[in-house]
Design a protein around this motif. Sequence first.
Motif, mmCIF file in Angstrom:
data_model
loop_
_atom_site.group_PDB
_atom_site.id
_atom_site.type_symbol
_atom_site.label_atom_id
_atom_site.label_comp_id
_atom_site.label_asym_id
_atom_site.label_seq_id
_atom_site.Cartn_x
_atom_site.Cartn_y
_atom_site.Cartn_z
ATOM 1 N N ARG A 235 -7.300 8.125 -18.884
ATOM 2 C CA ARG A 235 -8.375 8.903 -19.510
ATOM 3 C C ARG A 235 -8.310 8.796 -21.023
ATOM 4 N NH1 ARG A 235 -7.521 13.127 -16.878
ATOM 5 N NH2 ARG A 235 -6.266 14.287 -18.370
ATOM 6 N N ASP A 236 -7.111 8.825 -21.586
ATOM 7 C CA ASP A 236 -6.972 8.694 -23.038
ATOM 8 C C ASP A 236 -7.304 7.280 -23.520
ATOM 9 O OD1 ASP A 236 -6.189 11.331 -23.117
ATOM 10 O OD2 ASP A 236 -4.046 10.870 -23.092
ATOM 11 N N ALA A 237 -7.081 6.270 -22.646
ATOM 12 C CA ALA A 237 -7.318 4.887 -23.055
ATOM 13 C C ALA A 237 -8.785 4.492 -22.951
ATOM 14 C CB ALA A 237 -6.468 3.937 -22.208
ATOM 15 N N ILE A 238 -9.558 5.212 -22.126
ATOM 16 C CA ILE A 238 -10.971 4.864 -21.970
ATOM 17 C C ILE A 238 -11.726 5.218 -23.251
ATOM 18 C CG2 ILE A 238 -13.101 5.412 -20.715
ATOM 19 C CD1 ILE A 238 -11.430 5.856 -18.242
ATOM 20 N N PRO A 239 -12.483 4.279 -23.817
ATOM 21 C CA PRO A 239 -13.190 4.541 -25.084
ATOM 22 C C PRO A 239 -14.477 5.330 -24.883
ATOM 23 C CG PRO A 239 -13.594 2.299 -24.393
ATOM 24 C CD PRO A 239 -12.628 2.871 -23.389
ATOM 25 N N LEU A 240 -14.383 6.467 -24.214
ATOM 26 C CA LEU A 240 -15.523 7.349 -23.986
ATOM 27 C C LEU A 240 -15.106 8.766 -24.324
ATOM 28 C CD1 LEU A 240 -16.762 5.990 -20.515
ATOM 29 C CD2 LEU A 240 -17.784 5.507 -22.738
ATOM 30 N N ASN A 241 -16.103 9.612 -24.630
ATOM 31 C CA ASN A 241 -15.759 11.004 -24.884
ATOM 32 C C ASN A 241 -15.432 11.709 -23.568
ATOM 33 O OD1 ASN A 241 -18.189 11.853 -23.640
ATOM 34 N ND2 ASN A 241 -19.307 11.602 -25.557
ATOM 35 N N ASP A 242 -14.964 12.946 -23.671
ATOM 36 C CA ASP A 242 -14.466 13.663 -22.497
ATOM 37 C C ASP A 242 -15.547 13.883 -21.443
ATOM 38 O OD1 ASP A 242 -11.998 13.740 -23.645
ATOM 39 O OD2 ASP A 242 -12.234 15.771 -24.477
ATOM 40 N N ASP A 243 -16.787 14.143 -21.867
ATOM 41 C CA ASP A 243 -17.863 14.406 -20.909
ATOM 42 C C ASP A 243 -18.151 13.164 -20.062
ATOM 43 O OD1 ASP A 243 -18.130 17.000 -21.773
ATOM 44 O OD2 ASP A 243 -19.678 16.509 -23.266
ATOM 45 N N MET B 225 0.828 -1.205 0.000
ATOM 46 C CA MET B 225 0.000 0.000 0.000
ATOM 47 C C MET B 225 0.865 1.259 0.000
ATOM 48 S SD MET B 225 -2.780 1.325 2.800
ATOM 49 C CE MET B 225 -1.441 1.897 3.869
ATOM 50 N N LEU B 226 1.896 1.301 0.848
ATOM 51 C CA LEU B 226 2.768 2.479 0.900
ATOM 52 C C LEU B 226 3.548 2.645 -0.397
ATOM 53 C CD1 LEU B 226 4.202 2.273 4.543
ATOM 54 C CD2 LEU B 226 2.304 3.658 3.683
ATOM 55 N N TYR B 227 4.046 1.532 -0.945
ATOM 56 C CA TYR B 227 4.789 1.575 -2.213
ATOM 57 C C TYR B 227 3.908 2.121 -3.332
ATOM 58 C CZ TYR B 227 7.483 -0.218 -6.204
ATOM 59 O OH TYR B 227 8.184 -0.336 -7.369
ATOM 60 N N LEU B 228 2.693 1.584 -3.431
ATOM 61 C CA LEU B 228 1.774 2.040 -4.468
ATOM 62 C C LEU B 228 1.349 3.482 -4.226
ATOM 63 C CD1 LEU B 228 0.029 1.388 -6.942
ATOM 64 C CD2 LEU B 228 -1.695 0.474 -5.388
ATOM 65 N N LEU B 229 1.147 3.840 -2.960
ATOM 66 C CA LEU B 229 0.731 5.202 -2.634
ATOM 67 C C LEU B 229 1.777 6.224 -3.072
ATOM 68 C CD1 LEU B 229 -1.452 6.899 -1.234
ATOM 69 C CD2 LEU B 229 -0.229 6.552 0.917
ATOM 70 N N PHE B 230 3.055 5.899 -2.871
ATOM 71 C CA PHE B 230 4.127 6.812 -3.284
ATOM 72 C C PHE B 230 4.069 7.078 -4.783
ATOM 73 C CE2 PHE B 230 8.376 7.293 -5.086
ATOM 74 C CZ PHE B 230 8.822 8.427 -4.415
ATOM 75 N N PHE B 231 3.929 6.020 -5.582
ATOM 76 C CA PHE B 231 3.933 6.205 -7.034
ATOM 77 C C PHE B 231 2.624 6.805 -7.545
ATOM 78 C CE2 PHE B 231 7.426 3.181 -6.625
ATOM 79 C CZ PHE B 231 8.369 3.782 -7.444
ATOM 80 N N LEU B 232 1.522 6.572 -6.815
ATOM 81 C CA LEU B 232 0.279 7.250 -7.191
ATOM 82 C C LEU B 232 0.393 8.749 -6.986
ATOM 83 C CD1 LEU B 232 -2.490 4.844 -5.820
ATOM 84 C CD2 LEU B 232 -1.933 5.320 -8.214
ATOM 85 N N PHE B 233 1.078 9.154 -5.927
ATOM 86 C CA PHE B 233 1.306 10.583 -5.721
ATOM 87 C C PHE B 233 2.274 11.138 -6.767
ATOM 88 C CE2 PHE B 233 0.172 10.063 -1.044
ATOM 89 C CZ PHE B 233 -1.049 10.692 -1.204
ATOM 90 N N ARG B 234 3.385 10.434 -6.981
ATOM 91 C CA ARG B 234 4.425 10.965 -7.871
ATOM 92 C C ARG B 234 3.989 10.973 -9.327
ATOM 93 N NH1 ARG B 234 10.123 8.122 -9.145
ATOM 94 N NH2 ARG B 234 8.745 7.182 -10.683
ATOM 95 N N ASP B 235 3.351 9.883 -9.774
ATOM 96 C CA ASP B 235 2.992 9.749 -11.185
ATOM 97 C C ASP B 235 1.487 9.716 -11.403
ATOM 98 O OD1 ASP B 235 5.757 9.485 -11.749
ATOM 99 O OD2 ASP B 235 5.656 7.351 -11.266
ATOM 100 N N GLY B 236 0.708 10.111 -10.387
ATOM 101 C CA GLY B 236 -0.736 10.002 -10.488
ATOM 102 C C GLY B 236 -1.334 10.816 -11.614
ATOM 103 N N ALA B 237 -0.819 12.034 -11.805
ATOM 104 C CA ALA B 237 -1.357 12.889 -12.868
ATOM 105 C C ALA B 237 -1.103 12.273 -14.242
ATOM 106 C CB ALA B 237 -0.734 14.279 -12.773
ATOM 107 N N ASP B 238 0.109 11.759 -14.450
ATOM 108 C CA ASP B 238 0.414 11.124 -15.740
ATOM 109 C C ASP B 238 -0.406 9.848 -15.939
ATOM 110 O OD1 ASP B 238 2.253 13.127 -16.162
ATOM 111 O OD2 ASP B 238 3.936 11.961 -15.345
ATOM 112 N N LEU B 239 -0.556 9.052 -14.872
ATOM 113 C CA LEU B 239 -1.366 7.842 -14.973
ATOM 114 C C LEU B 239 -2.824 8.179 -15.266
ATOM 115 C CD1 LEU B 239 0.030 5.741 -11.982
ATOM 116 C CD2 LEU B 239 0.271 5.221 -14.403
ATOM 117 N N GLY B 240 -3.316 9.243 -14.627
ATOM 118 C CA GLY B 240 -4.696 9.656 -14.865
ATOM 119 C C GLY B 240 -4.930 10.053 -16.312
ATOM 120 N N ARG B 241 -3.994 10.810 -16.875
ATOM 121 C CA ARG B 241 -4.134 11.205 -18.281
ATOM 122 C C ARG B 241 -4.064 9.989 -19.205
ATOM 123 N NH1 ARG B 241 -1.192 15.782 -16.468
ATOM 124 N NH2 ARG B 241 0.792 14.717 -16.863
#
Length: 203
Positions: free
Chosen positions: A184-192, A165-181
């Motif tokens: 979001r780009d991989a999901i086959p839905l429009n932006d809304d 949990m701590l290991y994953l939490l660190f990388f979610l904080f550090r790279d969370g914005a990039d992972l989120g993008r």
Amino acid sequence: MTIQRTSFYVMLALVTIAFIWLLIPYYAAVFWAVILAIIFFPVHMRLARLLGGRRSIAALLTVLMCIGLVIVPALIILGSLIQEGTSLYQRISSNEIDLNDYLVRIQNALPGFIDNWLNSLKLGGFAELRANISSGVVQASKSVGGSLLSFGQNTLQFFVSFGIMLYLLFFLFRDGADLGRTIRDAIPLNDDYTRQFRDKFSA
């Protein structure tokens, strides 16, 4: 070309199933890491701005903040509950706590119309209710005792999950914005729809 595409999708499905199967024992660690990352991500972003964009240091400080503000108090409360539950289980098992005696005292202190009222509700009077309460508490104490024994036997797994949990939490904080993008780009839905799904999940 169709055979290659079909093979690719089959392999992708098998790899995904295997990945989920590997994560099942640690689903709680992954779940709480995601929850803590969502809650403390604004704090991490503020720290990153104060530190001049050094996301690794900001992520480490945010993880330490999560440990100090959430995890350590939760472990202290959990330890107290385990200690009190163990003590109660031992006292009930050794008959140090006589539930029937307490319930008889309560029955003697109650006015007579209470017993008549319980009979009118098809509860069989206070004597039968007392027996049901006593039996229920004994069964509950046995269940709690078994759960505490199981928790003690799974201490190693708990610490492994805690480390994940701590290991994953660190990388979610550090790279969370990039992972989120990326997600979001991989999901086959429009932006809304993607935005609505993200907001619902966060809520």
